[in-house]
Design an enzyme around this catalytic site. Structure first.
Site, short mmCIF file in Angstrom:
data_model
loop_
_atom_site.label_atom_id
_atom_site.label_comp_id
_atom_site.label_asym_id
_atom_site.label_seq_id
_atom_site.Cartn_x
_atom_site.Cartn_y
_atom_site.Cartn_z
N GLU A 435 -18.88 1.94 3.36
CA GLU A 435 -19.64 2.97 2.68
C GLU A 435 -21.07 3.01 3.24
OE1 GLU A 435 -20.07 1.80 -1.37
OE2 GLU A 435 -21.56 3.32 -1.83
N ASP A 513 -19.85 -0.91 -2.04
CA ASP A 513 -20.76 -1.63 -2.92
C ASP A 513 -20.06 -2.04 -4.21
OD1 ASP A 513 -22.84 -1.36 -1.19
OD2 ASP A 513 -23.71 0.41 -2.17
N ASP A 515 -20.92 -1.57 -7.17
CA ASP A 515 -21.45 -0.84 -8.33
C ASP A 515 -20.56 0.37 -8.63
OD1 ASP A 515 -21.94 0.87 -6.28
OD2 ASP A 515 -24.13 0.86 -6.46
N ASP A 517 -20.93 3.60 -8.11
CA ASP A 517 -20.74 4.51 -6.98
C ASP A 517 -19.74 3.94 -5.98
OD1 ASP A 517 -22.28 6.55 -7.76
OD2 ASP A 517 -24.00 6.10 -6.43
#
Ligand code: 0RA
Length: 651
Positions: A435, A513, A515, A517
């Site tokens: 990403e 990541d 998180d 997102d």
């Protein structure tokens, strides 16, 4: 094992030597019989036992099956069928129950009338479960009596004996898997529940229950679910489509057990662009399809086309309609029962029996034609949808040809953003889908360029759940994935098929990541793989990287932690349990790590942990993806609220 075998041999006759050899073969090469000795193989034991009860239900003698996960990770399966016969088996000269439990493939052999068609993917029978269990107890209620026999690693501990009176009939099997054979010993409730739900849809009016004795509520009641479907496949398609907008009010149902092959099909059209055909042979999910699916497709195309021709709609519109167009927005479940199924294909889940195509095609042609004639309004809606699909497909073909032509023109055809590895044997090669350009840069610095390739993906990739096919060929990130991986989508026998002959990596690792997102992007990528490259998931080539969540530091000492338990252990070790005496860094993004840290924690095969993506149930995965990525907001919100505390979606 050797000792026990010799001991038991002393009082066994010649026939039994064969039995012991059979059981020993299973224990020596368990994977040959049950696939593997990990999570899948462990759960396979349950399916093997439940299958026998399902056979009894299909023969019409059993309407309830209870499955219990016991507190000690042993399993009980109980049914109310006729009970496994306990009388003396004339050829084997011992109780039929003992024969069923100890002879490989002895399942229903001595009852020619029993219509035996079920059986797990490997169809090895309950004797394999017995061989792979440290303890197994069989109890049979039959002819007014209760019989029992116990086994250890498949070896009977005493002859079948009567222990009391019975007013009911049924079979009860309790087994404890041998943890010296299985690498995983914990059963997963959701996995068992999903399969039992699927079985209840596939076998209408059969009650299946699941009890988890490991999971008690405040009042001491175990977790419990009951699966029962009155309508069978009609309810199955309704369930699969409950997050999509219906195009016609009710599923179209087709059913026939007149021919040599019993066929049942239920289908629904929705406003989405995806085709979702789920197929089963003898209750086994045939992920790669096969002759039953070809028969269905041929009949669907032929019947709808001829209806559209007759009604004059096609003549007015000057588009060339192809088979694919009839399946846009189609959700269907096909279930056939085949006496001696032949499974082929890359994952041995493709039906090969050629006569089945004709059987399915005949039933579907006849019954679908009836439906169209009796429902002119719905028929018109479907044909209109097909025409729209044809127009979009022509646009898609142009887009696809553009992409593929471009690749040829640029020589190697590899995307500029790809940092490839030097090794060329796909088995050794890994592709990291990363990403963002910045994390991509770090990964490029940190990787081992001999066998690790990096493809950075910018921001959010296209939500394929909401996009028509042609749009995926216009999407830069998706095009890059196709070309980097060396795979192509083409048409084979009027079917969209993924050509993986030139696949360049056997590990494709999604690295995002830790998180919200990151998890959203991961789901988008997984949705794409599920819809367009399912076979790669099935082959076990898709992985998820697991970056650490914390770094605990004290002076020069550092500990990376992947979960809360590890964090607590590190605080205990480095700071004597005092949070304030250590430095805690919580990693939210890959960008917070430097190249060396990323390599050590997440990419170095010696330290990293990768999660392999698998499809336990294609139907359930479809339901999940359509819910997470589709149009309807309410079910998604409900799902997220229900699962919030786990904050993780297993696919
Ligand atoms: C062979 C013959 C008969 C029943 C069964 C097997 C049977 C096996 C299992 C395994 C689990 N539950 C089961 N229930 C039945 C028919 C015997 C008869 O004619 O009564």
């Amino acid at each position: 094992m050797a000792n026990e075998a010799t001991l038991a041999l002393n009082n066994y006759s010649a026939e039994n030597i064969q039995v012991l050899e059979g059981l020993e073969a299973v224990r020596k090469r368990p994977a040959m019989y049950i696939g593997d000795t990990g999570f899948k193989g462990l759960h396979h034991l349950i399916w093997e036992v439940v299958d026998n009860s399902i056979d009894e239900a299909m023969a019409g003698y059993c309407d309830t099956i209870h499955v219990i996960i016991e507190e000690d990770e042993s399993i009980t399966v109980r049914d109310n069928g006729r009970g496994i016969p306990t009388g003396i088996h004339t050829k084997e000269k011992r109780s039929a129950l003992e024969v069923v439990m100890t002879v490989l493939h002895a399942g229903g052999k001595f009852d020619k009338d029993t219509y035996k068609v079920s059986g797990g993917l490997h169809g090895v029978g309950v004797s394999c479960v017995n061989a792979l269990s440290v303890d197994l107890r069989a109890e049979v209620h039959r002819e007014g009596q209760v019989f029992e026999q116990e086994y250890k690693k498949g070896i009977p501990q005493y002859p079948v004996r009567a222990i009391g009176d019975a007013s009911d009939t049924g079979t009860f099997i309790h087994f404890k898997p041998d943890d010296s054979i299985f690498t995983v010993t914990e059963f997963k409730y959701e996995t068992v529940a999903t399969r039992l739900r699927e079985l209840s849809f596939l076998n209408k009016k059969l009650r299946l229950t699941l009890t988890d004795m490991r999971d008690l509520d405040d009042e001491g009641k175990p977790k419990y679910d009951e699966f029962y479907s009155e309508g069978g496949l009609v309810e199955f398609v309704t369930y699969l489509d409950n997050t999509r907008q219906p195009l016609i009010p009710e599923p179209i149902h087709m059913d026939s057990d007149k021919g040599a092959v019993p066929v049942e099909v239920s289908m629904m059209y929705n406003t989405s662009y995806s085709e979702n055909v789920v197929s089963y042979v003898n209750n086994i999910n045939t992920i790669e399809g096969g002759t039953h699916v070809s028969g269905f497709r041929a009949a669907l195309t032929r019947t709808l086309k001829s209806y559209a021709d007759k009604s004059g709609i096609l003549a007015k519109e000057k588009v060339e309609v192809s088979g694919d167009d009839f399946r846009e927005g189609l959700t269907a479940v096909i279930s056939v029962k085949v006496q001696e199924p032949q499974f082929e294909g890359q994952t041995k889940t493709k039906l090969g029996n050629s006569d089945v195509a004709g059987a399915v095609s005949q039933v579907v042609s006849e019954m679908l034609d009836n439906y169209l004639n009796e429902h002119p309004k719905e028929a018109r809606t479907i044909v209109d949808k097909v025409l729209l699909a044809a127009k979009a497909r022509i646009a898609a073909r142009k887009a696809r040809e553009m992409v593929q032509r471009k690749n040829v023109l640029t020589g190697t055809g590899l995307p500029g953003k790809l940092a490839d590895c030097s090794e060329t044997d796909p088995k050794q090669c890994e592709l990291y889908l990363v990403e963002g350009d910045s994390a991509g840069g770090t990964a490029k610095q940190g990787r081992n360029r001999a066998f690790q390739a990096i493809l950075p993906l910018r921001g959010k990739i296209l939500n394929v759940e909401k996009a028509q096919e042609y749009r995926i060929y216009e999407n830069e990130e998706i095009k890059n994935m196709f070309t980097a991986m060396g795979v192509q989508i083409g048409m084979v026998d009027d079917e969209r098929a993924l050509n993986i002959e030139k696949l360049r990596y056997h590990k494709i690792i999604i690295m995002t990541d830790a998180d919200i997102d990151g998890s959203h992007i991961r789901t988008l990528i997984l949705t794409f793989f599920f819809r367009y490259m399912k076979v790669l998931i099935e082959m076990g080539y898709i992985y998820i990287a697991q970056p650490p969540l914390y770094l605990i530091k004290k002076g020069k000492e550092e500990r990376y932690c992947w979960d809360e338990a590890q964090r607590e252990a590190a605080v205990l070790e480095l700071g004597n349990g005092r949070e304030e005496s250590v430095n805690t860094q919580r990693y939210k993004g890959l960008g917070e790590m430097n190249a060396e840290q990323l390599w050590q924690t997440t990419m170095n095969p010696e330290h990293r942990s990768l999660k392999q993506v698998s499809i336990e149930s294609a139907a359930e995965a479809d339901h999940l993806f359509s819910m997470l990525m589709g149009d309807e907001v309410a079910p998604r919100r409900e799902f997220i609220e229900k699962n919030a505390k786990y904050a993780r979606v297993d696919v």
